[in-house]
Design a protein around this motif. Sequence first.
Motif, PDB file in Angstrom:
ATOM      1  N   ILE A  55       0.846  -1.193   0.000  1.00 36.87           N
ATOM      2  CA  ILE A  55       0.000   0.000   0.000  1.00 36.87           C
ATOM      3  C   ILE A  55       0.881   1.242   0.000  1.00 36.87           C
ATOM      4  O   ILE A  55       1.646   1.450   0.954  1.00 36.87           O
ATOM      5  N   PRO A  56       0.809   2.082  -1.034  1.00 42.13           N
ATOM      6  CA  PRO A  56       1.518   3.366  -0.994  1.00 42.13           C
ATOM      7  C   PRO A  56       0.721   4.376  -0.174  1.00 42.13           C
ATOM      8  O   PRO A  56      -0.512   4.334  -0.150  1.00 42.13           O
ATOM      9  N   THR A  57       1.409   5.272   0.515  1.00 39.17           N
ATOM     10  CA  THR A  57       0.708   6.321   1.240  1.00 39.17           C
ATOM     11  C   THR A  57       0.167   7.357   0.254  1.00 39.17           C
ATOM     12  O   THR A  57       0.603   7.423  -0.896  1.00 39.17           O
ATOM     13  N   SER A  58      -0.757   8.164   0.712  1.00 36.80           N
ATOM     14  CA  SER A  58      -1.418   9.120  -0.179  1.00 36.80           C
ATOM     15  C   SER A  58      -0.455  10.166  -0.723  1.00 36.80           C
ATOM     16  O   SER A  58      -0.672  10.712  -1.808  1.00 36.80           O
ATOM     17  N   ASP A  59       0.625  10.463   0.014  1.00 37.90           N
ATOM     18  CA  ASP A  59       1.611  11.434  -0.483  1.00 37.90           C
ATOM     19  C   ASP A  59       2.714  10.766  -1.312  1.00 37.90           C
ATOM     20  O   ASP A  59       3.612  11.430  -1.816  1.00 37.90           O
ATOM     21  N   ASP A  60       2.644   9.442  -1.442  1.00 41.58           N
ATOM     22  CA  ASP A  60       3.568   8.662  -2.274  1.00 41.58           C
ATOM     23  C   ASP A  60       5.009   8.722  -1.768  1.00 41.58           C
ATOM     24  O   ASP A  60       5.939   8.389  -2.503  1.00 41.58           O
ATOM     25  N   LYS A  61       5.200   9.109  -0.514  1.00 38.46           N
ATOM     26  CA  LYS A  61       6.549   9.171   0.035  1.00 38.46           C
ATOM     27  C   LYS A  61       6.973   7.857   0.680  1.00 38.46           C
ATOM     28  O   LYS A  61       8.147   7.658   0.982  1.00 38.46           O
ATOM     29  N   MET A  62       6.005   6.971   0.896  1.00 39.13           N
ATOM     30  CA  MET A  62       6.304   5.705   1.535  1.00 39.13           C
ATOM     31  C   MET A  62       5.347   4.645   1.005  1.00 39.13           C
ATOM     32  O   MET A  62       4.193   4.927   0.681  1.00 39.13           O
ATOM     33  N   THR A  63       5.837   3.430   0.887  1.00 37.73           N
ATOM     34  CA  THR A  63       5.001   2.277   0.577  1.00 37.73           C
ATOM     35  C   THR A  63       5.237   1.237   1.654  1.00 37.73           C
ATOM     36  O   THR A  63       6.387   0.979   2.042  1.00 37.73           O
ATOM     37  N   ILE A  64       4.159   0.651   2.155  1.00 39.05           N
ATOM     38  CA  ILE A  64       4.304  -0.396   3.162  1.00 39.05           C
ATOM     39  C   ILE A  64       3.976  -1.739   2.513  1.00 39.05           C
ATOM     40  O   ILE A  64       3.115  -1.835   1.640  1.00 39.05           O
ATOM     41  N   CYS A  65       4.714  -2.757   2.909  1.00 41.82           N
ATOM     42  CA  CYS A  65       4.518  -4.091   2.351  1.00 41.82           C
ATOM     43  C   CYS A  65       4.579  -5.133   3.456  1.00 41.82           C
ATOM     44  O   CYS A  65       5.252  -4.948   4.468  1.00 41.82           O
ATOM     45  N   LEU A  66       3.886  -6.238   3.234  1.00 39.27           N
ATOM     46  CA  LEU A  66       3.923  -7.382   4.134  1.00 39.27           C
ATOM     47  C   LEU A  66       4.360  -8.591   3.326  1.00 39.27           C
ATOM     48  O   LEU A  66       3.769  -8.897   2.287  1.00 39.27           O
ATOM     49  N   TRP A  67       5.407  -9.262   3.792  1.00 42.67           N
ATOM     50  CA  TRP A  67       5.992 -10.388   3.070  1.00 42.67           C
ATOM     51  C   TRP A  67       5.887 -11.668   3.881  1.00 42.67           C
ATOM     52  O   TRP A  67       6.103 -11.663   5.102  1.00 42.67           O
ATOM     53  N   LYS A  68       5.583 -12.738   3.182  1.00 43.08           N
ATOM     54  CA  LYS A  68       5.546 -14.079   3.777  1.00 43.08           C
ATOM     55  C   LYS A  68       6.796 -14.827   3.321  1.00 43.08           C
ATOM     56  O   LYS A  68       7.008 -15.029   2.137  1.00 43.08           O
ATOM     57  N   MET A  69       7.609 -15.250   4.278  1.00 43.69           N
ATOM     58  CA  MET A  69       8.876 -15.901   3.995  1.00 43.69           C
ATOM     59  C   MET A  69       8.886 -17.314   4.572  1.00 43.69           C
ATOM     60  O   MET A  69       8.027 -17.671   5.391  1.00 43.69           O
ATOM     61  N   ARG A  70       9.864 -18.109   4.152  1.00 43.67           N
ATOM     62  CA  ARG A  70       9.964 -19.457   4.694  1.00 43.67           C
ATOM     63  C   ARG A  70      10.233 -19.371   6.208  1.00 43.67           C
ATOM     64  O   ARG A  70      10.858 -18.411   6.696  1.00 43.67           O
ATOM     65  N   SER A  71       9.752 -20.351   6.927  1.00 42.84           N
ATOM     66  CA  SER A  71       9.939 -20.390   8.375  1.00 42.84           C
ATOM     67  C   SER A  71      11.424 -20.377   8.722  1.00 42.84           C
ATOM     68  O   SER A  71      12.228 -21.067   8.090  1.00 42.84           O
ATOM     69  N   GLY A  72      11.777 -19.566   9.701  1.00 37.68           N
ATOM     70  CA  GLY A  72      13.162 -19.505  10.138  1.00 37.68           C
ATOM     71  C   GLY A  72      13.986 -18.432   9.476  1.00 37.68           C
ATOM     72  O   GLY A  72      15.150 -18.236   9.842  1.00 37.68           O
ATOM     73  N   THR A  73      13.404 -17.710   8.500  1.00 35.93           N
ATOM     74  CA  THR A  73      14.130 -16.603   7.873  1.00 35.93           C
ATOM     75  C   THR A  73      14.456 -15.547   8.926  1.00 35.93           C
ATOM     76  O   THR A  73      13.579 -15.110   9.668  1.00 35.93           O
ATOM     77  N   SER A  74      15.708 -15.150   9.011  1.00 30.27           N
ATOM     78  CA  SER A  74      16.093 -14.151  10.006  1.00 30.27           C
ATOM     79  C   SER A  74      15.810 -12.743   9.487  1.00 30.27           C
ATOM     80  O   SER A  74      15.649 -12.527   8.281  1.00 30.27           O
ATOM     81  N   LYS A  75      15.797 -11.804  10.412  1.00 27.36           N
ATOM     82  CA  LYS A  75      15.578 -10.407  10.035  1.00 27.36           C
ATOM     83  C   LYS A  75      16.698  -9.919   9.131  1.00 27.36           C
ATOM     84  O   LYS A  75      16.461  -9.197   8.158  1.00 27.36           O
ATOM     85  N   ASP A  76      17.934 -10.306   9.419  1.00 25.00           N
ATOM     86  CA  ASP A  76      19.070  -9.894   8.584  1.00 25.00           C
ATOM     87  C   ASP A  76      18.960 -10.470   7.169  1.00 25.00           C
ATOM     88  O   ASP A  76      19.273  -9.782   6.181  1.00 25.00           O
ATOM     89  N   GLU A  77      18.523 -11.719   7.065  1.00 24.24           N
ATOM     90  CA  GLU A  77      18.346 -12.338   5.753  1.00 24.24           C
ATOM     91  C   GLU A  77      17.275 -11.612   4.947  1.00 24.24           C
ATOM     92  O   GLU A  77      17.444 -11.345   3.753  1.00 24.24           O
ATOM     93  N   PHE A  78      16.177 -11.291   5.623  1.00 26.65           N
ATOM     94  CA  PHE A  78      15.118 -10.583   4.917  1.00 26.65           C
ATOM     95  C   PHE A  78      15.557  -9.170   4.532  1.00 26.65           C
ATOM     96  O   PHE A  78      15.249  -8.694   3.436  1.00 26.65           O
ATOM     97  N   GLN A  79      16.285  -8.501   5.426  1.00 30.54           N
ATOM     98  CA  GLN A  79      16.768  -7.149   5.123  1.00 30.54           C
ATOM     99  C   GLN A  79      17.626  -7.158   3.871  1.00 30.54           C
ATOM    100  O   GLN A  79      17.495  -6.283   3.006  1.00 30.54           O
TER     101      GLN A  79
END
Length: 209
Positions: A55-79
């Motif tokens: 979902i992009p914000t109305s001012d188009d300065k940011m977009t938020i996303c939700l991702w589904k990853m394999r179980s056990g994926t670390s935050k560093d790996e996803f980053q």
Amino acid sequence: MENCTYFFVEHVVTDKQGWDKWRNSWQDIFGAEDMTVDKARSYPEWEGNECVLAIPTSDDKMTICLWKMRSGTSKDEFQAFIDRFACGYANNKVFQVEQALGIRKLDARGYFSDLINAAQGRHSPGYLDAPKVWLTHHCILDREGFSALNASIADKINKTCTTPSDCQTIFPAGHKCCLTLFFTGNDMVCFESTPEGVTYDDVKKVSQI
């Protein structure tokens, strides 16, 4: 949320021209007449991962996303993955989802179906049928007080709500919470749908918890 790990991303756009060009290139790809959900999911840029909400914000300065990853994926790996995916056009702030309410309806097939319909100029019912959708990012300052507040809301719901429609009396008229994500640490986000005419200040007042 079994057998998978969810990550929430706030893409804060730093290169608007590059971001728009990158995003439009995806629109062109998904706008092809022969595009299908399975074909869209097969692109190597996804690296086998699944975006279920964007979902992009109305001012188009940011977009938020939700991702589904394999179980056990670390935050560093996803980053590392999301930084590759966004091509350096945004600062990508990542949060790992610990608990979620309202996530059941979100899946990759629905996301790609909406994306293809939008790219091809067709209306898609999407996840919500509401005039406005608001995102509130809560940073919890008092964990004990916040837990007590949640307990009181849950108690009120248990005492007064038999069906989902009954719960509408707990919130301001026309306001509906459609998705809540609890992150590791002291952050959470809520998505709220409202009628037309509701302003930023109105939502902020409701969200002062």
